[in-house]
Scaffold this active site. Structure first.
Site, PDB file in Angstrom:
ATOM      1  N   HIS A 113       0.883  -1.172   0.000  1.00 31.42           N
ATOM      2  CA  HIS A 113       0.000   0.000   0.000  1.00 31.42           C
ATOM      3  C   HIS A 113       0.920   1.222   0.000  1.00 31.42           C
ATOM      4  CE1 HIS A 113      -3.168   2.792   0.917  1.00 31.42           C
ATOM      5  NE2 HIS A 113      -2.866   2.929   2.203  1.00 31.42           N
TER       6      HIS A 113
ATOM      7  N   GLY B  52      -5.480 -11.053   2.324  1.00 31.24           N
ATOM      8  CA  GLY B  52      -4.384 -11.994   2.212  1.00 31.24           C
ATOM      9  C   GLY B  52      -4.811 -13.457   2.168  1.00 31.24           C
TER      10      GLY B  52
END
Ligand code: NDP
Ligand code: MG
Ligand code: MG
Length: 332
Positions: free
Chosen positions: A108, A134
């Site tokens: 990110h 994830g």
């Protein structure tokens, strides 16, 4: 149109020829480390003293070392610790171990976009961000599929940073589904805006306002809960599968007519004007700075808001009602 990259566009041997450190073993960290390992990449996991996930990583056959050792050994360092502590982990453990030619990776863009982390000129700075949690990233990889990723290069010291990012994305299954090229700025600003205005903030506020309107008018909270929260999933699933069109195909004509005439009375020009203000505060860094101050100031308001909402009638009603629905998994 967006530029898309698939398996044939990515060369796995690039990342197989590097030493990768995955710092953090949470939602994203475990998926990246395990899938890279299974793709034939030399991986070590960097975890802090007292880490809760260390035993799990070792059980799953990974070598765990301290974040400093991991950064020193590796020449590709993926930072997957929570965003508000990345700058501190970077300063203490990674920066002292960075060499020219290394690559710094992110899932990110926040810390790079707002300058909380300032890497030296000799390292590549890349992002590979799966567009999914994830656990889905890992499961898809194991099933021979992948979750689409977005990839970006902030700093191309080697001249091959994007090829390296694509190679990394291939190692976690991303290019099986497709990788879209973006920038750190675009990813960070759209991610923050999406979660605040629409996905989390906007949706939670809409659900609460609808629930309060019904209960304040004397309707039963249980009925209001079903109408304003529970059924939202059915609607969103249809949108996810086929956009607004599929949702409108499935609902009644009455609901569809209400959608057209009432939706714009709820989300008005004033709402959109406020969205533009929210976006401006994201773009000029106001939001990021306020969040860092809140986080490092001990999360006082954050915990206050959390407590307030957990005591809301919507939440207490939902807790009871979900017990009637054995198929709703509270743990997930
Ligand atoms: P998590 O909160 O799930 O995991 C954080 C991990 O970092 C844990 O293993 C934790 O260890 C570890 N950790 C905490 N402090 C340290 C430290 N000082 N040194 C080393 N490790 C530490 O994070 P996410 O996977 O959610 O997020 C990681 C990054 O991925 C963020 O940048 C996020 O924005 C991005 N991202 C996340 C997505 C998601 O699905 N969650 C989706 C796309 C991007 P322990 O718990 O053992 O103490
Ligand atoms: Mg986000
Ligand atoms: Mg209805």
């Amino acid at each position: 149109m967006a530029e898309l990259f698939y398996d044939a566009d990515a060369d796995l041997s690039i990342i197989q020829g590097r030493k990768v450190a995955v710092i953090g073993y949470g939602s994203q960290g475990h998926a990246h480390a395990l899938s890279l390992r299974d793709s034939g990449v030399d991986v070590r996991v960097g975890l802090h003293e007292g880490s809760k996930s260390k035993a799990k990583a070792e059980e799953q056959g990974l070598r765990v070392v301290s974040p400093s050792e991991a950064a020193a050994e590796a020449d590709v360092i993926m930072i997957l610790v929570p965003d508000p502590i990345q700058a501190q982990v970077y300063e203490e453990h990674i920066a002292p171990n960075l060499k020219d030619g290394d690559a710094l990776f992110f899932g990110h863009g926040l810390n790079i976009r707002y300058g909380f982390i300032k890497p030296p000129a000799g390292v590549d700075v890349c992002m590979v961000a799966p567009k999914g949690p994830g656990h889905l990233v890992r499961r898809q990889y194991e099933e021979g599929r992948g979750v689409p990723c977005i990839a970006a290069v902030e700093q191309d010291a080697s001249g091959n940073a994007f090829a390296l990012a694509l190679s990394y994305a291939k190692g976690i299954g991303g290019t099986r589904a497709g990788v879209i090229k973006t920038t750190f700025t675009e990813e960070t600003e759209t991610d923050l805006f999406g979660e605040q205005a629409v996905l989390c903030g906007g949706t939670a506020a809409l659900v609460k306002a609808g629930f309060e309107t019904l209960t304040e008018a004397g309707y039963q909270p249980e009925i209001a809960y079903f109408e304003c929260l529970h059924e939202l999933k059915l609607i969103v699933d249809l949108m996810y599968e086929g956009g607004l069109e599929k949702m409108r195909w499935s609902i009644s004509e009455t609901a569809e007519w209400g959608d057209y005439v009432t939706g714009p009375r709820i989300i008005t020009d004033a709402t959109k004007a406020e969205m533009k203000k929210v976006l401006a505060e994201i773009q000029d860094g106001t939001f990021a700075q306020q969040w860092m101050d809140e986080y490092h100031g001990g999360l006082k308001k954050y915990n206050e808001y959390k407590k307030q909402d957990s005591e809301h009638l919507l939440e207490t009603t939902g807790k009871q009602l979900r017990k009637l629905m054995s198929w709703v998994d509270e743990e997930a």
